[in-house]
Design a protein around this motif. Structure first.
Motif, mmCIF file in Angstrom:
data_model
loop_
_atom_site.group_PDB
_atom_site.id
_atom_site.type_symbol
_atom_site.label_atom_id
_atom_site.label_comp_id
_atom_site.label_asym_id
_atom_site.label_seq_id
_atom_site.Cartn_x
_atom_site.Cartn_y
_atom_site.Cartn_z
ATOM 1 N N THR A 7 0.851 -1.193 0.000
ATOM 2 C CA THR A 7 0.000 0.000 0.000
ATOM 3 C C THR A 7 0.879 1.232 0.000
ATOM 4 O O THR A 7 1.721 1.404 0.894
ATOM 5 C CB THR A 7 -0.930 0.018 1.224
ATOM 6 O OG1 THR A 7 -1.733 -1.163 1.222
ATOM 7 C CG2 THR A 7 -1.836 1.240 1.191
ATOM 8 N N GLN B 236 -4.780 9.931 0.433
ATOM 9 C CA GLN B 236 -4.350 9.545 -0.912
ATOM 10 C C GLN B 236 -3.480 8.295 -0.806
ATOM 11 O O GLN B 236 -2.310 8.358 -0.438
ATOM 12 C CB GLN B 236 -3.557 10.688 -1.566
ATOM 13 C CG GLN B 236 -3.127 10.400 -3.000
ATOM 14 C CD GLN B 236 -2.124 11.427 -3.490
ATOM 15 O OE1 GLN B 236 -1.014 11.525 -2.977
ATOM 16 N NE2 GLN B 236 -2.527 12.210 -4.477
ATOM 17 N N SER B 237 -4.057 7.141 -1.104
ATOM 18 C CA SER B 237 -3.309 5.886 -1.044
ATOM 19 C C SER B 237 -3.848 4.934 -2.094
ATOM 20 O O SER B 237 -4.987 5.062 -2.546
ATOM 21 C CB SER B 237 -3.413 5.252 0.354
ATOM 22 O OG SER B 237 -4.755 4.921 0.646
ATOM 23 N N ARG B 238 -3.009 3.982 -2.483
ATOM 24 C CA ARG B 238 -3.443 2.988 -3.463
ATOM 25 C C ARG B 238 -2.645 1.710 -3.257
ATOM 26 O O ARG B 238 -1.546 1.715 -2.689
ATOM 27 C CB ARG B 238 -3.278 3.500 -4.886
ATOM 28 C CG ARG B 238 -1.852 3.739 -5.317
ATOM 29 C CD ARG B 238 -1.795 4.486 -6.643
ATOM 30 N NE ARG B 238 -0.426 4.638 -7.149
ATOM 31 C CZ ARG B 238 0.138 3.829 -8.018
ATOM 32 N NH1 ARG B 238 -0.556 2.784 -8.480
ATOM 33 N NH2 ARG B 238 1.366 4.023 -8.442
ATOM 34 N N THR B 239 -3.215 0.615 -3.740
ATOM 35 C CA THR B 239 -2.573 -0.690 -3.640
ATOM 36 C C THR B 239 -1.804 -0.978 -4.917
ATOM 37 O O THR B 239 -2.333 -0.822 -6.022
ATOM 38 C CB THR B 239 -3.612 -1.792 -3.391
ATOM 39 O OG1 THR B 239 -4.296 -1.520 -2.168
ATOM 40 C CG2 THR B 239 -2.942 -3.152 -3.303
#
Length: 295
Positions: free
Chosen positions: A140, A148-151
Motif C-alpha cells: 500500500t 491519498q493511497s493505493r494498492t
C-alpha cells in the motif's frame, strides 16, 4: 519484481508511481519516505470581525485555520519499525532511484531542519530475511496528501539460479600466482556473464565467456579459496546464487619434463668419468678400485 532464494532472502523492487510518504509492506512493516509534515497558521485570522446592521465588533479570534506543509527532512527513505539488538530489522533498503534535488528554504520563524539535498525516490529496492515472498505480493502506497493511497501489485517473481565456480591455478611462483575462474549455471552448464569472482583480496568481473583471471600478489601456501559474487539482484536480468570453490597450488618442485632433463644432463656429465674410472681399474687388473675380478 520479487524473488525468494534458498537462503531465506526475499527481495522486492517497488515503483510507487507518485510522490509518497510511506509504503506499507504488512501491518507491522512500513517504509517511510523522506517527507515529513508540519502545520502553520494562516495570516489574517488574529481578529474576528462581527457586523450587524448598525454595529461592527472586533474581537480576538478563538480559532485559527492552519495549513499542512510537506518538507523533505532527510536525503533517503528509511524503515519504520522497532528493532532490538538481538533481532534483525524486517527490511533493509538496498538502493533507491530518483532525481536528486535541493532542499527547500523555510521562513526564519519555522524552526525545522530540512535536507540540503534529497532524492525524490521513484523506485526502491528492499530485502528481508524474515518476511516470506507472499507478504510483498501487494503493498500500500500512501501519498503526501492525507487519504491519498493505493494498492500496488508486484509480480514477475524471479527464481534464483544455482551456480558453479571452478578455480584453476595456472601459474605459481615465489612472488605470486595466476588463478583462472570459470562460472556456469548448474542446470544448463551455460557460462554466466555477470557478477565477479573474489580470491583473497583480489576481485575480477567475469567476461562474456563466464571466465575471470586473477593475479595474486602473494603465493598461496597449499590451497586457493574463491567465491562467485553475483550482480546485485535489483540490477540483474537473471538472479544467480553465490558459489565457492577451492583449488590446489602446484608444488614448488620442477615439472616431470624438467626432472627428466636434469637426469639426462647429470648422466651425460658423469657417465664418461665413470667409464674412465672403470676402464682404468680394468687395465690395472682390479688393483685400483677393486671393481674388476682378479684372475
Amino acid at each position: 519484481m520479487t524473488f525468494e532464494s534458498d537462503e531465506n532472502r526475499t527481495g522486492v523492487v517497488v515503483h510507487p508511481g507518485t510522490t509518497w510518504s510511506a509504503i506499507d509492506i504488512d501491518s507491522e512493516t512500513r517504509l517511510r519516505g523522506n517527507w515529513r509534515f508540519y502545520s502553520a497558521g494562516v495570516d489574517g485570522w488574529q481578529t474576528m470581525v462581527s457586523q450587524t446592521e448598525t454595529d461592527t465588533t472586533r474581537t480576538d479570534s478563538s480559532v485559527r485555520p492552519a495549513q499542512v506543509h510537506a518538507i523533505p527532512t532527510q536525503k533517503q527513505p528509511d524503515i519504520s519499525s522497532e528493532t532490538t539488538d538481538n533481532a534483525e530489522p524486517p527490511l533493509v533498503i538496498e538502493e533507491t532511484w530518483g532525481s536528486e534535488q535541493d532542499g527547500p528554504s523555510l521562513p526564519n520563524r519555522t524552526d525545522i531542519a530540512t535536507a540540503d539535498r534529497y532524492v525524490n525516490t521513484t523506485s526502491i529496492a528492499v530485502q528481508s530475511r524474515t518476511l516470506p515472498v507472499a507478504t510483498v505480493d501487494e503493498v500500500t502506497v500512501h501519498g503526501i496528501v492525507r487519504g491519498q493511497s493505493r494498492t500496488v501489485s508486484i509480480d514477475d517473481n524471479g527464481t534464483v539460479r544455482e551456480t558453479n565456480l571452478e578455480l584453476t591455478v595456472l601459474e605459481a611462483n615465489s612472488t605470486g600466482a595466476l588463478v583462472q575462474a570459470t562460472v556456469t549455471e548448474n542446470a544448463t552448464s551455460e557460462p554466466i556473464t555477470t557478477g565477479r569472482v573474489e580470491v583473497g583480496n583480489q576481485s575480477a568481473a567475469v567476461n562474456a565467456s563466464g571466465m575471470a583471471v586473477l593475479e595474486l600478489e602473494e603465493r598461496p601456501s597449499l590451497l586457493v579459496d574463491g567465491q562467485y559474487v553475483p550482480a546485485e539482484w535489483w540490477r540483474a536480468d537473471h538472479l544467480y546464487g553465490t558459489a565457492k570453490d577451492r583449488a590446489k597450488v602446484p608444488p614448488k618442485y620442477p615439472a616431470f619434463q624438467k626432472l627428466i632433463q636434469l637426469v639426462l644432463v647429470t648422466l651425460l656429465w658423469f657417465l664418461p668419468v665413470a667409464l674412465a674410472v672403470y676402464g682404468f681399474d680394468y687395465l690395472s687388473g682390479g688393483t685400483f678400485l677393486g671393481l674388476t675380478t682378479q684372475q
